[in-house]
Design a protein around this motif. Structure first.
Motif, PDB file in Angstrom:
ATOM      1  N   LEU A  76      45.369 -96.978  17.971  1.00  0.00           N
ATOM      2  CA  LEU A  76      45.007 -97.908  19.034  1.00  0.00           C
ATOM      3  C   LEU A  76      45.708 -97.545  20.341  1.00  0.00           C
ATOM      4  N   MET A  77      46.933 -97.042  20.237  1.00  0.00           N
ATOM      5  CA  MET A  77      47.674 -96.574  21.423  1.00  0.00           C
ATOM      6  C   MET A  77      46.961 -95.380  22.050  1.00  0.00           C
ATOM      7  N   ALA A  78      46.514 -94.453  21.227  1.00  0.00           N
ATOM      8  CA  ALA A  78      45.812 -93.272  21.737  1.00  0.00           C
ATOM      9  C   ALA A  78      44.481 -93.657  22.371  1.00  0.00           C
ATOM     10  N   ARG A 212      36.899 -91.530  18.674  1.00  0.00           N
ATOM     11  CA  ARG A 212      36.392 -91.360  17.308  1.00  0.00           C
ATOM     12  C   ARG A 212      37.480 -91.666  16.274  1.00  0.00           C
ATOM     13  N   ASP A 213      38.716 -91.235  16.585  1.00  0.00           N
ATOM     14  CA  ASP A 213      39.811 -91.441  15.650  1.00  0.00           C
ATOM     15  C   ASP A 213      40.188 -92.921  15.539  1.00  0.00           C
ATOM     16  N   ALA A 214      39.993 -93.683  16.631  1.00  0.00           N
ATOM     17  CA  ALA A 214      40.386 -95.091  16.635  1.00  0.00           C
ATOM     18  C   ALA A 214      39.296 -96.028  16.140  1.00  0.00           C
ATOM     19  N   LEU A 215      38.070 -95.532  15.975  1.00  0.00           N
ATOM     20  CA  LEU A 215      36.978 -96.415  15.556  1.00  0.00           C
ATOM     21  C   LEU A 215      37.257 -97.135  14.237  1.00  0.00           C
ATOM     22  N   PRO A 216      37.758 -96.438  13.203  1.00  0.00           N
ATOM     23  CA  PRO A 216      38.070 -97.185  11.964  1.00  0.00           C
ATOM     24  C   PRO A 216      39.124 -98.268  12.183  1.00  0.00           C
ATOM     25  N   ALA A 217      40.128 -97.982  13.025  1.00  0.00           N
ATOM     26  CA  ALA A 217      41.156 -98.990  13.309  1.00  0.00           C
ATOM     27  C   ALA A 217      40.560-100.180  14.053  1.00  0.00           C
ATOM     28  N   VAL A 249      41.159 -98.054   5.180  1.00  0.00           N
ATOM     29  CA  VAL A 249      41.326 -97.122   6.300  1.00  0.00           C
ATOM     30  C   VAL A 249      42.618 -96.315   6.135  1.00  0.00           C
ATOM     31  N   GLY A 250      43.703 -96.997   5.767  1.00  0.00           N
ATOM     32  CA  GLY A 250      44.975 -96.299   5.604  1.00  0.00           C
ATOM     33  C   GLY A 250      44.986 -95.308   4.465  1.00  0.00           C
TER      34      GLY A 250
END
Length: 424
Positions: A76-78, A212-217, A249-250
């Motif tokens: 989420l930070m990214a 793309r990397d944050a979508l699951p979060a 997700v984790g």
């Protein structure tokens, strides 16, 4: 006088507030000679926990544990950095945006400060930000947690006030966004004063990768808020759904969580929940004693004699809450204040219980970062290795911003109630 003196004595020796409340109830029973009340003591103690809405509390704590173990906060930070990293002071805005996204998941100021101090402060230091200023921005971002849904304080207030917690979550959306905008203005001023640096521009490919990397979060806040607003789940059910998503997700998407982390998360959440729930049970007994003494009626008559204006009543209450927030944590303060003042607010002054809840929770949130108790302040000072008094001075502009928003909400109740009407 005996009860008041005992309360001050228990606080002076550092007794846990839950034990203090339960003991005060017993002291009153024996001091008043109403020993017949002892027969109802266990029932009242248990009755404080006999509420379905309280199930949401350990589930949201559990969600925070799973998020921390699964690397969700870092993504989420990214994501925030992908959109705001290039402007002057970009990392400061990224920190605040990430705090807002974390607030929509964790709902706990202390948990949020702990996580964000690990994620944001080291990156800001590397980029040339002063460490104390970086930690102050991170700590201030924690003030969003008790307002932006889901909120631990809202859950506890909703249980005590016996109003729908889902509607209370909705009532916090607009005030939370206003505070977010106010904090952006404060950061812009700090950026000018401290000459915040600019970050390197991210390429389009880097931005796409971060999104793309944050979508699951991002599924987690969407699942919580979307299921509640859509009427698909209660806050309790939404917390369970979000916890399941965080595990999946984790484990299977980010692969930073291991199967061995799951029992640890349950154990940590159980310990944290037990402490809060025992506090609620003890406070129920104390509230029962206050009601037996007819204290709400006495307060109502006193307040009516002082003012007939709902706005003046709320302003007076805010002064009291600010003082109370300096010496105790928000949860026990809510448990002490709400049973006494909510009947007065709704019955005498016609104040909407949702509006009253937002005002109380927002005000008491300041106490988390206010000496001498200030749990959040001292956690931030410890995590950032910064002197607490220095941190308190740097947080002053954020306090002023929250007080301004609080005054706005007091004068314009629609800011906290209009969305509820639209959603019904």
């Amino acid at each position: 006088m005996i009860v008041a003196g005992s309360f001050l004595a228990l606080l002076a020796i550092g007794a846990p507030i839950a034990f203090a409340l339960a003991l005060l109830a017993l002291i009153y029973i024996f001091a008043s000679g109403n020993t017949i009340m002892l027969q109802s003591f266990p029932q009242q103690l248990y009755g404080g926990l006999e509420n379905y809405g309280l199930i949401a509390l350990p589930l949201f704590i559990l969600l925070g544990e799973f998020m921390n173990a699964g690397g969700i906060g870092r993504r989420l930070m990214a994501l925030a950095m992908a959109f705001l990293g290039r402007v002057r002071g970009g990392l400061a805005y990224v920190n605040l945006c990430a705090n807002m996204m974390m607030a929509s998941i964790l709902g706990s100021t202390v948990a949020q400060i702990t996580i964000m101090s690990r994620l944001a402060v080291p990156e800001m230091e590397k980029a040339g930000y002063p460490r104390d200023v970086s930690m102050a921005i991170t700590a201030a971002g924690g003030l969003l947690a008790p307002i932006i849904p889901p909120s631990m304080l809202f859950i506890i207030y909703g249980v005590i006030a016996q109003i729908p917690i889902g509607d209370l979550f909705i009532a916090g959306i607009i005030p939370g966004l206003i505070i977010f905008v106010a904090f952006i203005a404060v950061i812009a001023w700090l950026g000018h004063r401290h000459a915040f640096p600019r970050n390197e521009a991210m390429t389009l490919a880097q931005r796409i990768h971060a999104v793309r990397d944050a979508l699951p979060a991002a599924l987690i806040p969407v699942a919580i808020v979307g299921s509640i607003l859509g009427g698909l789940a209660t806050p309790t059910e939404s917390a369970a759904i979000a916890s399941l998503i965080a595990i999946l997700v984790g484990l299977f998407v980010y692969r930073e969580m291991h199967w061995s982390d799951i029992p640890k998360a349950f154990a940590n959440a159980g310990v944290a929940s037990a402490a809060v729930l025992f506090l609620i049970a003890a406070a129920q007994v104390f509230s029962w004693v206050l009601t037996f003494e007819n204290l709400p009626a006495l307060v109502a008559s006193t307040m009516q004699a002082m003012t007939a204006s709902p706005v003046v009543f709320l302003l007076m209450l805010n002064v009291l809450l600010l003082c109370l927030g300096m010496i105790t944590d928000p949860i026990p303060a809510i448990i002490l204040i709400v049973p006494v003042f909510l009947p007065v607010a709704t019955g005498v002054y016609g104040i909407d219980p949702f509006h009253f809840g937002v005002v109380v929770c927002l005000n008491l949130t300041l106490g988390l970062l206010t000496p001498p108790v200030g749990t959040g302040l001292f956690v931030a000072a410890l995590m950032g290795n910064v002197r607490a008094e220095r941190l308190a001075r740097l947080l002053l502009p954020f306090f002023i911003a929250v007080l301004a928003v609080l005054l706005l909400i007091v004068v314009f109740p629609a800011l906290s109630t209009s969305l509820i009407g639209l959603m019904r």
